[in-house]
Design a protein around this motif. Sequence first.
Motif, PDB file in Angstrom:
ATOM      1  N   ALA A   1     -44.179  51.925  40.213  1.00  0.00           N
ATOM      2  CA  ALA A   1     -42.746  51.611  40.359  1.00  0.00           C
ATOM      3  C   ALA A   1     -41.874  52.761  39.865  1.00  0.00           C
ATOM      4  N   GLY A   2     -42.505  53.915  39.594  1.00  0.00           N
ATOM      5  CA  GLY A   2     -41.721  55.106  39.233  1.00  0.00           C
ATOM      6  C   GLY A   2     -41.432  55.192  37.742  1.00  0.00           C
ATOM      7  N   HIS A   3     -40.339  55.852  37.403  1.00  0.00           N
ATOM      8  CA  HIS A   3     -39.942  56.036  36.005  1.00  0.00           C
ATOM      9  C   HIS A   3     -39.707  54.657  35.381  1.00  0.00           C
ATOM     10  N   ASP A   4     -40.073  54.495  34.144  1.00  0.00           N
ATOM     11  CA  ASP A   4     -39.795  53.224  33.455  1.00  0.00           C
ATOM     12  C   ASP A   4     -38.281  53.146  33.215  1.00  0.00           C
ATOM     13  N   ILE A   5     -37.637  52.219  33.918  1.00  0.00           N
ATOM     14  CA  ILE A   5     -36.170  52.139  33.876  1.00  0.00           C
ATOM     15  C   ILE A   5     -35.686  51.809  32.471  1.00  0.00           C
ATOM     16  N   ASP A   6     -36.517  51.059  31.720  1.00  0.00           N
ATOM     17  CA  ASP A   6     -36.125  50.722  30.335  1.00  0.00           C
ATOM     18  C   ASP A   6     -36.042  51.959  29.453  1.00  0.00           C
ATOM     19  N   GLU A   7     -36.637  53.049  29.905  1.00  0.00           N
ATOM     20  CA  GLU A   7     -36.616  54.286  29.098  1.00  0.00           C
ATOM     21  C   GLU A   7     -35.585  55.284  29.617  1.00  0.00           C
ATOM     22  N   LEU A   8     -34.828  54.881  30.657  1.00  0.00           N
ATOM     23  CA  LEU A   8     -33.747  55.780  31.099  1.00  0.00           C
ATOM     24  C   LEU A   8     -32.645  55.734  30.046  1.00  0.00           C
ATOM     25  N   PRO A   9     -32.080  56.883  29.676  1.00  0.00           N
ATOM     26  CA  PRO A   9     -31.077  56.908  28.610  1.00  0.00           C
ATOM     27  C   PRO A   9     -29.777  56.254  29.045  1.00  0.00           C
ATOM     28  N   ALA A  10     -28.976  55.859  28.069  1.00  0.00           N
ATOM     29  CA  ALA A  10     -27.646  55.300  28.375  1.00  0.00           C
ATOM     30  C   ALA A  10     -26.785  56.410  28.989  1.00  0.00           C
ATOM     31  N   ALA A  11     -25.677  56.008  29.593  1.00  0.00           N
ATOM     32  CA  ALA A  11     -24.764  56.976  30.208  1.00  0.00           C
ATOM     33  C   ALA A  11     -24.394  58.054  29.183  1.00  0.00           C
ATOM     34  N   GLY A  12     -24.298  59.280  29.676  1.00  0.00           N
ATOM     35  CA  GLY A  12     -23.907  60.381  28.785  1.00  0.00           C
ATOM     36  C   GLY A  12     -25.042  61.332  28.505  1.00  0.00           C
ATOM     37  N   LEU A  13     -26.277  60.877  28.811  1.00  0.00           N
ATOM     38  CA  LEU A  13     -27.428  61.765  28.596  1.00  0.00           C
ATOM     39  C   LEU A  13     -28.136  61.981  29.932  1.00  0.00           C
ATOM     40  N   ASP A  14     -28.597  63.199  30.181  1.00  0.00           N
ATOM     41  CA  ASP A  14     -29.291  63.507  31.428  1.00  0.00           C
ATOM     42  C   ASP A  14     -30.588  62.675  31.500  1.00  0.00           C
ATOM     43  N   PRO A  15     -30.738  61.794  32.501  1.00  0.00           N
ATOM     44  CA  PRO A  15     -31.929  60.939  32.574  1.00  0.00           C
ATOM     45  C   PRO A  15     -33.183  61.688  33.025  1.00  0.00           C
ATOM     46  N   LEU A  16     -33.014  62.891  33.555  1.00  0.00           N
ATOM     47  CA  LEU A  16     -34.177  63.655  34.053  1.00  0.00           C
ATOM     48  C   LEU A  16     -34.161  65.063  33.474  1.00  0.00           C
ATOM     49  N   ALA A  17     -33.910  65.128  32.179  1.00  0.00           N
ATOM     50  CA  ALA A  17     -33.871  66.442  31.514  1.00  0.00           C
ATOM     51  C   ALA A  17     -35.286  67.002  31.374  1.00  0.00           C
ATOM     52  N   TRP A  18     -35.370  68.249  30.972  1.00  0.00           N
ATOM     53  CA  TRP A  18     -36.668  68.944  30.899  1.00  0.00           C
ATOM     54  C   TRP A  18     -37.703  68.123  30.140  1.00  0.00           C
ATOM     55  N   ARG A  19     -37.309  67.485  29.026  1.00  0.00           N
ATOM     56  CA  ARG A  19     -38.277  66.806  28.164  1.00  0.00           C
ATOM     57  C   ARG A  19     -38.554  65.370  28.607  1.00  0.00           C
TER      58      ARG A  19
END
Length: 261
Positions: A60-78
């Motif tokens: 199902a792809g990236h774990d949506i529960d681990e996507l950051p809140a608004a204001g942080l890049d959700p697909l940053a290098w780390r």
Amino acid sequence: MLLLAIADNIGTITLDRDHRRNAFCEEMVQGFTAALESFRSAGVRCVVLRAKPGSTVWSAGHDIDELPAAGLDPLAWRDPMRKLIREIELFPAPVIAMIEGSVWGGACETVFACDLIVAASDATFAATPARLNVPYNVGGLLTFLNAAPLNIAKEMLFTADPLSVERLCSLGVINKVVDKAELEAVTFAMAHRIAANAPLSIAVMKEQLRILAGAHTMSPEDFERIQGLRRVVYNSQDYAEGIRAFKEKRKPNFKQFPKFP
Ligand code: YXS
């Protein structure tokens, strides 16, 4: 979250997180890193990445529960999924994605980052950033562009609709489409062919192709423009709405429109 096996110089990683439809979370990616390290030490010459037999959802792809809140890049290098994709691309032996069931979101890119794809005929791929209002990252979009013609990448990313593997295979995106009953035999026959060849030559050709596929120039000004545009998205109310709607199991109500030229 992962089942590992090594036989005949072939390493197998089986996704085993059914209750979250094999969504990639940080802990799972840590397991990937450890698995690939153990395969490297064992001199594995080919890796097969698969879901459990009979899976209706490959991932199902990236774990949506681990996507950051608004204001942080959700697909940053780390980000764990970004790390997973880099590990697959840098592993010094071919990784074959063996696909059954549906593939969603960042798992599509993860599969496209593998070296070869063998899929059961009923499998589908749905790229979903537009479903959540996620601003996909530049390296990730390049993975799509290296896998599919531009208009097919746009169809996948703009519609977020599942595409059949038959169609993706006819476009050269997938190497082989087989009946589910033959999926394992065909995949491991390919893995054995690869493992019987010279690992050094294959490792160096894989690394050369990675470097060539990523050899794109971009001006600092263009890079900063892209990062600024992406920041508008992950800072937006619609980004928060996309994640909230998924968690509340409802359709999102996106209201914002681009104000940039
Ligand atoms: O309700 P419970 O607690 O049992 O949990 C449900 C789902 O919430 C959970 N789940 C997920 N949790 C975190 N991250 C996910 N990606 C995810 N997907 C599912 O797993 C439990 C069972 O899900 P359920 O009941 O929906 O299963 P199903 O068999 O009816 O449907 C399977 C799917 C895959 C069709 C459905 O779960 C679904 O549509 N999942 C979301 C697929 C998706 O949009 N993935 C994109 C993730 S974000 C991402 O990859 C990138 C950041 S991007 O968006 O940029 O591509």
